[in-house]
Design an enzyme around this catalytic site. Structure first.
Site, short mmCIF file in Angstrom:
data_model
loop_
_atom_site.label_atom_id
_atom_site.label_comp_id
_atom_site.label_asym_id
_atom_site.label_seq_id
_atom_site.Cartn_x
_atom_site.Cartn_y
_atom_site.Cartn_z
N ARG A 109 0.33 0.09 -10.52
CA ARG A 109 -0.24 1.33 -9.61
C ARG A 109 -1.31 2.11 -9.99
O ARG A 109 -2.19 2.26 -9.29
CB ARG A 109 1.07 2.15 -9.23
CG ARG A 109 2.39 1.60 -8.54
CD ARG A 109 3.25 2.77 -8.19
NE ARG A 109 2.78 3.65 -7.48
CZ ARG A 109 3.62 4.72 -6.99
NH1 ARG A 109 4.80 5.16 -7.86
NH2 ARG A 109 2.93 5.69 -6.33
N CYS A 141 1.48 11.93 -11.75
CA CYS A 141 2.24 10.72 -11.35
C CYS A 141 1.97 10.53 -9.84
O CYS A 141 0.87 10.62 -9.33
CB CYS A 141 3.57 10.69 -11.87
SG CYS A 141 4.39 12.19 -10.94
#
Length: 282
Positions: free
Chosen positions: A181, A240
């Site tokens: 990611r 995040c």
């Protein structure tokens, strides 16, 4: 000073004490019914359930991320509704390696509550030890009146500060998402793939042993010192996808004795909601 982790043995010995409150944070980002169902079936005796979607997040605007941070006094009010006093030891647990429990740990410290710890190993460690469990809801409490947030023990930065920091790198962003990611190869949660320019990557799962407990302080310190490469902890900002798993890295740095890093609560889901903000890949 309260240690950031508590073992199942230490928690079991404290159950029933008047100055203890346990919170169940089990959750699934893809199926929000998982946590409440698991709690109803079995939980640590006396534990109260907190929902990350409905209780630990503010209203979503489409521009402020998937789990916007509530106001500090809102969080203080939520804790007051559960009878939390300054002397209360709060213990948080989940079934996801501590990622949701770490978020509550950070939020409580952010409102000035020092006595909070994460259950090392979480629900799985409690169950493996064959310790007592309850089912169904616990009784409601009379909320405490006039409670407000105290002096914060944790700091934040906003999107504007992160944007302004890109050319100067006065602080370093650490991204807690999985490596694929971060590199922008996949993005299962948000509409844009990639990462904040200049950010380093430390997937939060690297903080755990294969058994799902946190690595010891010495190992965490060595690993984070290698990543920081001479940077001071106070010059680190964690992010995040939506501000939850970043707290896992922040907690791990605290365990390692690397104190003073901060959180970008909006994280990638807020960052990528504005097309004018730059995106890096690779």
């Amino acid at each position: 000073m309260t240690k950031p982790l508590i073992s199942v043995a230490d928690l079991a010995a404290r159950l029933g004490q008047a100055d203890l409150q346990v919170f169940d944070l089990r959750h699934d980002l893809m199926d929000h019914s998982v946590g409440p169902r698991a709690y109803e079936q079995a939980h640590i005796p006396g534990a109260r359930y907190l929902n990350h979607e409905t209780e630990l997040s503010a209203a979503r605007t489409g521009k402020n991320g998937r789990h916007p941070l509530p106001q500090r006094d809102q969080v203080a009010g939520l804790m007051a509704a559960h009878g939390i006093k300054p002397a209360t030891l709060v213990v948080a647990y989940d079934a996801s390696g501590g990622m949701y429990a770490a978020h509550l740990w950070w939020m409580l410290r952010w409102i000035g509550h020092e006595r909070v710890a994460v259950l090392d190993g979480g629900w799985q460690a409690w169950a493996a030890a064959q310790l007592p469990v309850d089912s169904g809801p616990v009784s409601a409490l009379a909320p405490l009146a006039g409670v407000r947030a105290g002096e914060p023990l944790e700091g934040t930065v906003d999107a504007a500060a992160v944007l302004a920091n890109i050319p100067t790198q006065a602080f370093t962003v650490i991204d807690a998402r999985a490596a694929n990611r971060y590199r922008g190869e996949v993005e299962p949660m948000d509409p844009v793939a990639g990462h904040i320019p200049g950010a380093l990557n430390r997937p939060n799962v690297e903080n755990l042993t294969p058994e799902g407990r946190f690595k010891d302080a010495a190992q965490l310190r060595a690993e984070f010192k290698l990543l920081l490469d001479g940077r001071e902890p106070q010059a680190i900002v964690h992010q995040c996808g939506s501000g939850i798993t970043a707290c896992h890295n922040l907690l791990s740095m605290e365990i390692a004795g690397l104190n003073g890093s901060r959180l970008y609560p909006g994280s990638w889901s807020e960052w990528c909601a504005d097309a004018s903000r730059p995106v890096a890949k690779g």
